[in-house]
Design a protein around this motif. Structure first.
Motif, mmCIF file in Angstrom:
data_model
loop_
_atom_site.group_PDB
_atom_site.id
_atom_site.type_symbol
_atom_site.label_atom_id
_atom_site.label_comp_id
_atom_site.label_asym_id
_atom_site.label_seq_id
_atom_site.Cartn_x
_atom_site.Cartn_y
_atom_site.Cartn_z
ATOM 1 N N MET A 1 0.805 -1.219 0.000
ATOM 2 C CA MET A 1 0.000 0.000 0.000
ATOM 3 C C MET A 1 0.840 1.272 0.000
ATOM 4 S SD MET A 1 -3.028 -1.280 -0.030
ATOM 5 C CE MET A 1 -3.951 0.245 0.175
ATOM 6 N N GLY A 2 2.121 1.163 0.374
ATOM 7 C CA GLY A 2 2.953 2.350 0.508
ATOM 8 C C GLY A 2 2.639 3.133 1.766
ATOM 9 N N TRP A 3 2.191 2.443 2.810
ATOM 10 C CA TRP A 3 1.820 3.087 4.072
ATOM 11 C C TRP A 3 2.931 2.918 5.104
ATOM 12 C CZ3 TRP A 3 -3.800 0.874 5.008
ATOM 13 C CH2 TRP A 3 -4.670 1.373 4.025
ATOM 14 N N PRO A 4 3.229 3.954 5.880
ATOM 15 C CA PRO A 4 4.188 3.796 6.990
ATOM 16 C C PRO A 4 3.541 2.975 8.112
ATOM 17 C CG PRO A 4 3.266 6.010 6.992
ATOM 18 C CD PRO A 4 2.742 5.336 5.755
ATOM 19 N N THR B 1 0.038 3.402 10.995
ATOM 20 C CA THR B 1 -1.086 2.581 10.548
ATOM 21 C C THR B 1 -1.586 1.741 11.717
ATOM 22 O OG1 THR B 1 -0.158 2.454 8.310
ATOM 23 C CG2 THR B 1 -1.811 0.801 8.903
ATOM 24 N N GLU B 2 -2.893 1.750 11.952
ATOM 25 C CA GLU B 2 -3.473 0.927 13.020
ATOM 26 C C GLU B 2 -3.477 -0.540 12.584
ATOM 27 O OE1 GLU B 2 -4.326 2.091 15.905
ATOM 28 O OE2 GLU B 2 -4.359 4.261 15.505
ATOM 29 N N CYS B 3 -3.031 -1.427 13.465
ATOM 30 C CA CYS B 3 -2.930 -2.854 13.130
ATOM 31 C C CYS B 3 -3.797 -3.671 14.082
ATOM 32 C CB CYS B 3 -1.480 -3.316 13.214
ATOM 33 S SG CYS B 3 -0.380 -2.497 12.026
ATOM 34 N N VAL C 1 -8.188 7.632 8.934
ATOM 35 C CA VAL C 1 -7.412 6.586 9.609
ATOM 36 C C VAL C 1 -7.117 5.453 8.629
ATOM 37 C CG1 VAL C 1 -7.546 4.762 11.374
ATOM 38 C CG2 VAL C 1 -8.244 7.101 11.929
ATOM 39 N N ARG C 2 -5.924 4.909 8.716
ATOM 40 C CA ARG C 2 -5.551 3.737 7.917
ATOM 41 C C ARG C 2 -5.364 2.551 8.849
ATOM 42 N NH1 ARG C 2 -1.072 6.532 3.859
ATOM 43 N NH2 ARG C 2 -2.568 7.362 2.331
ATOM 44 N N MET C 3 -5.906 1.407 8.442
ATOM 45 C CA MET C 3 -5.847 0.206 9.262
ATOM 46 C C MET C 3 -5.461 -0.984 8.401
ATOM 47 S SD MET C 3 -9.381 0.466 11.489
ATOM 48 C CE MET C 3 -10.419 0.140 10.061
ATOM 49 N N ILE C 4 -4.741 -1.916 9.002
ATOM 50 C CA ILE C 4 -4.546 -3.237 8.411
ATOM 51 C C ILE C 4 -5.173 -4.228 9.377
ATOM 52 C CG2 ILE C 4 -2.905 -4.987 7.642
ATOM 53 C CD1 ILE C 4 -0.958 -2.689 7.015
#
Length: 399
Positions: free
Chosen positions: A115-118, A122-124, A143-146
């Motif tokens: 994804m190119g996300w730091p 990023t919420e995991c 917000v970005r989550m995996i």
């Protein structure tokens, strides 16, 4: 028995055996027994070791692997065993020097790279055996989550949960078998997931979009986040109370007279390491506390149904105690007698009788007394005026 570790926790990816390091291949070659889920065992290269399928439920496998102490054992796990993996569950049963770990790239790292996300921003989440409500505290636009998911069907559950929370416009990238030759990516809107099945192992990268409500990061969340019969520490008073409770990492709270559970829930929202027990004498309110905690993503709140102090013996000892209901001389006496030094107590009183109890306790034990008077604007004829709430007296003390 050799001084060398008898157990190796080996993280493997979907590209095994091609992705195994020399150290991992060496551990497998030396192993007498390899344990793991059927899918992981199926990813292995040819080895001479006996293969044992890890049983379901997972906990049943702990005793079995411990019974193999003294033999050379490899336990298989996905990616990094110590990031939402089996590593810590196994290692806590072993002494230092008995085990070693050979982690592989985690799913979080692989997906963040796609994804190119730091990763650090990023919420995991690992939701293999946890409810979707665990996502609730972080749901906010941008917000970005995996999210690691239990199975393919859980992808639909995730989309439905986001849509119900008002974030149906969120962008999902669903990854199947990430890192292996079967890897497949599907980019879709949360509210428009295709009807097809997704194959296990599966996870989703989520960029949260939509106009859903987001939980505030500050103490004193809006009252309407909590289902209540009216027995609740209201928002402004709750913010002041959480400030007095002053949660710190790894501390445990007793919330005595839980009501709606709002104090214990906000305590848990302050940091993932803190824990809490709510003690509530009424069955209906105890059930409501559990419901509120689960809905707001802190289902780790322990709820004890029973009166205080009768329900207190045997509970995990607190670092901090809040008394919001059921304040009596008997209860205060029990707390002072049985709790260890350095325990912090915060008690709120509304009635003259309970206020007198706190005044006497402060004279005996010290601490601070604070009188809090709040008012809010309300209609006054054709105009507006101030409507005062009952004043609250708050006692804070460290034993």
């Amino acid at each position: 028995m050799s001084d060398a570790p008898w157990l190796t926790l080996l993280g493997i990816g979907e590209d095994a055996p091609d992705g195994l390091s020399a150290a991992s291949l060496s551990a497998l070659a030396a192993a007498e027994i390899v344990m793991g889920p059927p899918r992981h065992l199926g990813l292995l290269p040819d080895v001479n070791a006996e293969r044992i399928v890890w049983p379901v439920p997972f906990a049943d496998g702990i005793a079995r692997v411990l019974a193999l102490r003294g033999r050379r054992v490899v336990v298989l796990a996905s990616g990094d065993p110590f990031w939402f993996g089996a590593g810590s569950s196994i290692a806590r049963h072993l002494e230092a020097g008995e085990w070693t770990a050979l982690p592989g790239p985690s799913t979080f790292s692989l997906v963040a790279a796609r994804m190119g996300w730091p990763v650090e921003r990023t919420e995991c989440f690992g939701l293999h055996a946890a409810p979707m409500d665990r996502l609730r505290p972080v749901l906010a636009r941008g917000v970005r989550m995996i999210v690691l998911l239990r199975d393919g069907a859980a992808v639909q559950d995730l989309g439905a949960y986001l849509a119900a929370a008002g974030f149906g416009g969120s962008r999902l990238s669903v990854f199947e078998a990430v890192g292996g030759p079967r890897e497949q990516r599907t980019d879709v809107c949360a509210s428009e997931l295709p009807g097809r099945a997704f194959a296990h192992p599966v996870c989703a990268a989520v960029e949260v979009l939509g106009k859903g409500a987001a939980l505030s990061l500050a103490s004193g969340r809006a009252d309407d986040w909590f289902d209540s019969d009216g027995q609740m520490t209201k928002r402004p008073m709750r913010a002041l109370t959480l400030s007095a409770l002053a949660p710190r990492p790894f501390e445990h709270l007793w919330d005595i007279g839980g009501g709606s559970g709002s104090i214990g829930i906000e305590w848990l929202l302050s940091h993932p390491s803190v824990t809490a027990t709510a003690i509530e004498p009424r069955a209906d309110r105890a059930g409501r506390i559990k419901h509120n905690a689960a809905r707001l993503g802190v289902d780790r709140l322990e709820v004890i149904e029973g009166p205080a102090p009768q329900a207190l013996p045997g509970l995990k000892r607190p670092d901090v105690v809040f008394v919001g209901g059921g304040l009596t001389a008997e209860l205060l006496g029990w707390l002072v007698k049985h709790l260890s030094a350095d325990t912090r107590i915060v008690a709120n009183a509304v009635t003259l009788e309970s206020e007198a109890l706190l005044s006497a306790a402060q004279q005996r034990l010290g601490g601070d007394l604070l009188r809090i008077e709040l008012a809010h604007s309300a209609p006054l004829g054709a105009k507006r005026g101030w409507k005062s709430s009952y004043p609250v007296v708050q006692w804070s003390v460290t034993l």
